[in-house]
Write a protein that holds these residues in place. Sequence first.
Motif, PDB file in Angstrom:
ATOM      1  N   SER A  63       0.742  -1.262  -0.025  1.00  0.00           N
ATOM      2  CA  SER A  63      -0.064  -0.092   0.036  1.00  0.00           C
ATOM      3  C   SER A  63       0.966   1.098   0.123  1.00  0.00           C
ATOM      4  O   SER A  63       0.486   2.403  -0.523  1.00  0.00           O
ATOM      5  N   SER A  64       2.043   1.125   0.471  1.00  0.00           N
ATOM      6  CA  SER A  64       2.813   2.325   0.371  1.00  0.00           C
ATOM      7  C   SER A  64       3.454   2.732  -0.956  1.00  0.00           C
ATOM      8  O   SER A  64       3.647   4.004  -1.069  1.00  0.00           O
ATOM      9  N   GLN A  65       3.222   1.670  -1.986  1.00  0.00           N
ATOM     10  CA  GLN A  65       3.401   2.101  -3.231  1.00  0.00           C
ATOM     11  C   GLN A  65       4.730   3.069  -3.499  1.00  0.00           C
ATOM     12  O   GLN A  65       4.827   3.739  -4.458  1.00  0.00           O
ATOM     13  N   ASN A  66       5.909   2.524  -2.661  1.00  0.00           N
ATOM     14  CA  ASN A  66       7.268   3.091  -3.014  1.00  0.00           C
ATOM     15  C   ASN A  66       8.242   2.345  -3.248  1.00  0.00           C
ATOM     16  O   ASN A  66       9.275   2.184  -2.432  1.00  0.00           O
ATOM     17  N   GLY A  67       8.095   0.854  -3.708  1.00  0.00           N
ATOM     18  CA  GLY A  67       8.876   0.003  -3.591  1.00  0.00           C
ATOM     19  C   GLY A  67       8.334  -1.638  -3.534  1.00  0.00           C
ATOM     20  O   GLY A  67       7.135  -1.524  -3.118  1.00  0.00           O
ATOM     21  N   LEU A  68       8.917  -2.462  -4.030  1.00  0.00           N
ATOM     22  CA  LEU A  68       8.337  -3.885  -3.975  1.00  0.00           C
ATOM     23  C   LEU A  68       9.007  -5.041  -2.981  1.00  0.00           C
ATOM     24  O   LEU A  68      10.018  -4.914  -2.885  1.00  0.00           O
ATOM     25  N   HIS A  69       8.328  -5.557  -2.074  1.00  0.00           N
ATOM     26  CA  HIS A  69       8.771  -6.175  -1.042  1.00  0.00           C
ATOM     27  C   HIS A  69       9.302  -7.820  -1.833  1.00  0.00           C
ATOM     28  O   HIS A  69       8.315  -8.363  -2.183  1.00  0.00           O
ATOM     29  N   ARG A 124       5.308  -4.779   7.148  1.00  0.00           N
ATOM     30  CA  ARG A 124       6.202  -5.889   6.419  1.00  0.00           C
ATOM     31  C   ARG A 124       7.458  -5.339   6.514  1.00  0.00           C
ATOM     32  O   ARG A 124       8.108  -4.399   6.549  1.00  0.00           O
ATOM     33  N   CYS A 125       8.444  -6.429   6.655  1.00  0.00           N
ATOM     34  CA  CYS A 125       9.915  -6.242   6.974  1.00  0.00           C
ATOM     35  C   CYS A 125      10.944  -6.756   6.049  1.00  0.00           C
ATOM     36  O   CYS A 125      12.114  -6.257   5.979  1.00  0.00           O
ATOM     37  N   PHE A 126      10.197  -7.135   5.031  1.00  0.00           N
ATOM     38  CA  PHE A 126      11.186  -7.811   3.707  1.00  0.00           C
ATOM     39  C   PHE A 126      11.704  -6.857   3.164  1.00  0.00           C
ATOM     40  O   PHE A 126      11.022  -5.339   3.023  1.00  0.00           O
ATOM     41  N   VAL A 127      12.847  -6.614   2.836  1.00  0.00           N
ATOM     42  CA  VAL A 127      13.560  -5.450   1.851  1.00  0.00           C
ATOM     43  C   VAL A 127      12.507  -5.161   0.618  1.00  0.00           C
ATOM     44  O   VAL A 127      11.798  -5.678   0.157  1.00  0.00           O
ATOM     45  N   LYS A 128      12.840  -3.748   0.285  1.00  0.00           N
ATOM     46  CA  LYS A 128      12.131  -3.305  -0.691  1.00  0.00           C
ATOM     47  C   LYS A 128      13.061  -2.928  -1.791  1.00  0.00           C
ATOM     48  O   LYS A 128      13.999  -2.446  -1.519  1.00  0.00           O
ATOM     49  N   MET A 129      12.556  -3.153  -3.011  1.00  0.00           N
ATOM     50  CA  MET A 129      13.294  -2.841  -4.115  1.00  0.00           C
ATOM     51  C   MET A 129      12.530  -1.889  -4.923  1.00  0.00           C
ATOM     52  O   MET A 129      11.475  -1.881  -5.046  1.00  0.00           O
TER      53      MET A 129
END
Lengths: 433, 433
Positions: B249-255, B314-319
């Motif tokens: 929902s943050s729409q600023n990167g992909l987990h 969520r804690c997974f890294v975002k790309m």
Amino acid sequence: MIWNEEAECMSREDIKEIQLKKLQNAVKKAYENVPYYNKKYTKLGVFPEDIGTLEDIAKLPFTTKDDLRESYPFGMFAVPPKKIVEVHSSSGTTGKPVVSGYTRKDLDNWSELMARGLNMMGVGEDDIIQNTHGYGLFTGGFGIHYGAQKVGSIVVPISTGQTRRQIEIMKDFGTTAMIFTPSYGLYLAEVAKEEGIDPKSIGLKAIGFGAEMWTEEMRKKIQDQFRAPAFNIYGLTELMGPGVAVECSSQNGLHISEDYFLPEIIDPNNGNKLDEGQKGELILTNLEREGMPIIRFRTKDITALHYEKCDCGRCFVKMDRITGRTDDMIKVKGVAIFPSQIEKTLLKIDNVEPHYQIIVSRPHLLDEIEVKVEASPDIFFDEVKEMVNIKKKIEDYIENEIGLRVKVSLIEPKSIPRSEGKAVRVIDKRDLH
Amino acid sequence: MIWNEEAECMSREDIKEIQLKKLQNAVKKAYENVPYYNKKYTKLGVFPEDIGTLEDIAKLPFTTKDDLRESYPFGMFAVPPKKIVEVHSSSGTTGKPVVSGYTRKDLDNWSELMARGLNMMGVGEDDIIQNTHGYGLFTGGFGIHYGAQKVGSIVVPISTGQTRRQIEIMKDFGTTAMIFTPSYGLYLAEVAKEEGIDPKSIGLKAIGFGAEMWTEEMRKKIQDQFRAPAFNIYGLTELMGPGVAVECSSQNGLHISEDYFLPEIIDPNNGNKLDEGQKGELILTNLEREGMPIIRFRTKDITALHYEKCDCGRCFVKMDRITGRTDDMIKVKGVAIFPSQIEKTLLKIDNVEPHYQIIVSRPHLLDEIEVKVEASPDIFFDEVKEMVNIKKKIEDYIENEIGLRVKVSLIEPKSIPRSEGKAVRVIDKRDLH
């Protein structure tokens, strides 16, 4: 190789017992959850508790494709949308499409049905299945896919088209089972040969036919080309999809999974039940469908049922290959006639071509049929007597097949217009409305 | 809505611990079962037991698309064919295709990944997902399909094409989530309006983008048209398919689901690891793939990683959204340049059009770049001084972006050839071979 011996080889008594229990449950659920059934049954004064025996199904009205269309899109669903996980649909080329809804359990059942079917074809977990059926709203692709996953074979979901790539993959992957429509199969064999590849060299073990009508001649040709047996797969989007019935190694009929479907054969003209072995319209009832239970569906497909035990060991009833559709049927003097019956007769006679047209008229209050048949271009009929003999011979043969005397006219080769799509076989000049 | 809170919200420490255990296991399995890894590791003298920490992954060589092609069709499989249940494949337009093999567990994992992704988009069991991605050997359609089944939403597997029918079904079925490529989404909106249907009136809750690069402007336009948020879905056939990473929902990167994939960012020129936030080539390692474990795959996709905790919980890294491919990269004077960097700069400047061409040459042993840019047709440059100013401004902006001084030429409107497909942005006149 029998996928579910307990189910597929059970005694007729057990089948009947299970069917009755499931039928009662299905009718009850349909009546309680689907307004269409509720209204219709209430109006006719027939209720779930009236189903005391399997024969009592005859008390229930039929469900037609039009009924399903009128409930577009989700009117036939028997569960809340939350329980539906997938929908498929017919093409809707002749009206609103029919939408078919599946719960998770329905998808499991569909997989089970097609897993049985793949085993009937001799296909198991060691096989590589190249599935050329289309995926999408059409059920063809997914039915095979789910069955293959259940069986544990490798499925190559290549879908339709890309013929050269199909051939490359058959070769490179070592495909052992092909799923195609008979006409696409013939085309694949042709293109393979153009590419210098003998279709026999691919080493197929089995072929599954679907989604198209075919003749035994076509099967023979395809089996020769690929040197592999070809099996018939039957199904309808309305009831589930491919897997309703599949042909076994005996190759003389398709086993209907009777623990999931209750088949009947009726006279399409009056709806009366026909006996074992009699050709008529196939009626199917979903015995275990959560998402969309269909009771007494008029398939419009013409076939006959045979209950004798099969050489393959399975006990489920066998239906003949579909040889016609009630849509194609002409009713003349109260008799149902199919163009395929005329065609079959013509194929037995020398000196004529299987190009024909059936003209139905009612010149003096009574129906008359004329069959125009092209003479073979190789033959020159200079003797009137010879022509008369051939005419008479065809008339005799047709009478023998359909039980009616028709008038046959032998006409010049190529005088019947050729069609790009489906040939126009019947011209009905009667004013029936 | 978090599909698997235990996994998706675990601490960095736990992630690292799990990743190390899984990495050690994956490398061991690859080494033991795939001749490609066995030979390569043996030759380099690096062995599974050398992986004592996550950082030790840098000891292992990369796997490239060419490596996968050379093992066509099944050379990268780590299990016997009997355990493989499905294969997918890249299109193979530029050489032998890459074949991806899945065990039953791999398909379960793929479903889990995409289920997480759908939840990130706010899509759950009450939704109707219309999946316009193609089914077939391409992974696009199936990834979404399996995820939707796992989540328990209704999937409408309509596949690509039939645009008018797509719109009819969106309306009739009450579709709440659409999956499409950005360009197809814009086309759908356009056709809907032609049919007199306001795309906003469909009431979409979410849109999933896949299989295509896009800009934030495109996202904004599509979101406005359908009045629904659009989320990025990332995946590769080689590693699994869609679901490797999805936007929340943050729409600023992909987990990136780090319990299934270990991501690294490298400098594509020398293979050195880059730090958090630095743009470079994404390297992915399958941590839990039975059928075909891929270790350190060079994706050729340009992105950066961000490890700070996300607002979504969520804690997974975002790309970052993929902004380029190393394929598109030009190396000039040792500096990596992407056409998208030039494009971005031009979009900031008035009086020029985003139609441009980058010409690289080496006239006197040194590389030179010229950027030809079309002047806007609305502006007439009668003042030489004005033209010089704009030229200089563009040169400054580009230097600021790429760190190199280039020569800019302002040319007449419409003088750069238009292309039907992908525009030709780079002309490299250097003889580099």
